[in-house]
Design a protein around this motif. Sequence first.
Motif, PDB file in Angstrom:
ATOM      1  N   PHE A 161      -0.591  10.635   0.566  1.00  0.00           N
ATOM      2  CA  PHE A 161      -0.541   9.561  -0.051  1.00  0.00           C
ATOM      3  C   PHE A 161      -1.219   8.813   0.702  1.00  0.00           C
ATOM      4  O   PHE A 161      -0.975   8.545   1.851  1.00  0.00           O
ATOM      5  N   TYR A 179       0.053   9.080   4.560  1.00  0.00           N
ATOM      6  CA  TYR A 179       1.206   9.718   4.358  1.00  0.00           C
ATOM      7  C   TYR A 179       1.277  10.983   4.466  1.00  0.00           C
ATOM      8  O   TYR A 179       0.856  11.230   3.308  1.00  0.00           O
ATOM      9  N   PHE A 222      -2.349   9.794  -4.782  1.00  0.00           N
ATOM     10  CA  PHE A 222      -1.163  10.489  -4.128  1.00  0.00           C
ATOM     11  C   PHE A 222      -1.474  11.933  -4.860  1.00  0.00           C
ATOM     12  O   PHE A 222      -1.868  12.344  -6.268  1.00  0.00           O
ATOM     13  N   LEU A 276       3.793  14.113   3.211  1.00  0.00           N
ATOM     14  CA  LEU A 276       5.090  14.363   2.738  1.00  0.00           C
ATOM     15  C   LEU A 276       5.476  15.878   2.461  1.00  0.00           C
ATOM     16  O   LEU A 276       4.659  16.347   1.741  1.00  0.00           O
ATOM     17  N   ASP A 291      -2.638   4.998   1.336  1.00  0.00           N
ATOM     18  CA  ASP A 291      -2.252   3.605   0.848  1.00  0.00           C
ATOM     19  C   ASP A 291      -3.498   2.953   1.333  1.00  0.00           C
ATOM     20  O   ASP A 291      -3.875   2.377   2.385  1.00  0.00           O
ATOM     21  N   THR A 326       7.352   4.315  -2.389  1.00  0.00           N
ATOM     22  CA  THR A 326       6.624   3.172  -3.151  1.00  0.00           C
ATOM     23  C   THR A 326       7.648   2.664  -4.114  1.00  0.00           C
ATOM     24  O   THR A 326       7.527   1.681  -4.803  1.00  0.00           O
ATOM     25  N   GLY A 382       2.522  16.867   0.451  1.00  0.00           N
ATOM     26  CA  GLY A 382       2.153  15.585  -0.414  1.00  0.00           C
ATOM     27  C   GLY A 382       1.123  14.677   0.711  1.00  0.00           C
ATOM     28  O   GLY A 382       1.505  14.791   1.591  1.00  0.00           O
ATOM     29  N   SER A 413      10.272  12.084  -2.165  1.00  0.00           N
ATOM     30  CA  SER A 413       9.848  11.161  -0.984  1.00  0.00           C
ATOM     31  C   SER A 413       8.702  10.197  -1.160  1.00  0.00           C
ATOM     32  O   SER A 413       9.033   9.152  -0.654  1.00  0.00           O
ATOM     33  N   PHE A 414       7.975  10.579  -1.987  1.00  0.00           N
ATOM     34  CA  PHE A 414       6.971   9.637  -2.284  1.00  0.00           C
ATOM     35  C   PHE A 414       7.405   8.528  -2.838  1.00  0.00           C
ATOM     36  O   PHE A 414       6.971   7.255  -2.759  1.00  0.00           O
ATOM     37  N   HIS A 415       8.433   8.552  -4.081  1.00  0.00           N
ATOM     38  CA  HIS A 415       9.185   7.475  -4.528  1.00  0.00           C
ATOM     39  C   HIS A 415       9.942   6.746  -3.521  1.00  0.00           C
ATOM     40  O   HIS A 415      10.262   5.518  -3.910  1.00  0.00           O
ATOM     41  N   VAL A 446       7.930  14.725  -4.447  1.00  0.00           N
ATOM     42  CA  VAL A 446       7.654  13.481  -5.337  1.00  0.00           C
ATOM     43  C   VAL A 446       8.948  12.671  -4.895  1.00  0.00           C
ATOM     44  O   VAL A 446       8.738  11.493  -5.013  1.00  0.00           O
TER      45      VAL A 446
END
Length: 333
Positions: free
Chosen positions: A79, A110, A66, A112, A81, A128, A77, A123-125, A121
Amino acid sequence: MKLPIELREEGGKTTFTLKLTENDRVYGLGPNLGGINKRGRIYESYCTDDPLHHEDKTTLYGAHNFFVLEDDDVATGFFIDFPGRVKYDVGFTTLEELQVEIHGQDFDIYLLEGASIKEIVASFHKLTGKPYMPPKWGLGYFQSRWGYQTEEDVKKVYETFKEEEIPLDGIYLDLDYMEDFKDFTLSEERFPNFKDMALKMKEEGVRLIPIIDAGVKIEEGYHVYEEGIKGDHFVKDAEGKPYVAAVWPGKVHFPDFLKEETQSWFGDQYKILTDAGIEGVWNDMNEPAIFYDETSLQEGVEAAILAQGGNLNVNAFFSLRDKFMNIGNKLEY
């Protein structure tokens, strides 16, 4: 901004490139080498148990795919996966480019967006889940050093911190608290009062944090090994047999943590520590790290026997040395 991403596939790898302006900053990729802005280095998400963390390393223990690309106006952002190798060339080879190389095709990317890095951050959480928040004592100062071999060694460290008036919230215990380096055992010889020591230190605000490794020693009569075999909890080799490799106690099997029943079984083993008042554990060598397996060791031994009494030139010598120097954490494992 830098979108859309153009993916290129070749030789089993997928790559894409993001253009970087002079003002672009790159944040993320976890606790890693370099500064907060990751520009100017190469990073790799492909971790192993490497004790030599010198300046030219491209990977440490953690893989965090990330990162956030930010200029003066907007941030985005990214990410990735994917559980395999990912390489990030963050303006190292080409100053104005961030080049990403994914060793595979079965991944998701992804993008973001948000008004701030904080929103990205968040949105990242959402993707995940939020990270585990440690207890307050877990944010303090901890002493960690391999070589505290006895109860008295640990007590001496604790007492010295008190005498020198250095704040201390915990002491990590490496392998020596175990019996013959076996997970979920306590050495009656070296740590005969393990529970009493743990509870007394906790009363004074100091936690003991014992290590647990992923390798379970192959030894008949050892309860974790016996239960693992009976419950079919170990990783298999190509022949369907429990895979054999070696770490601290010698030859071991590795729990297959992709199986939920194995996760529960291994988790239940921690009771011997929690019953002793332990509130935190150091899970180590879960990359997994491997000293050698039976095949690589046999190859080295056979090469050494053939070389015995010979007159080794430089090529022969380095070939023999490499049989043993490169035996640990081989990609083939």
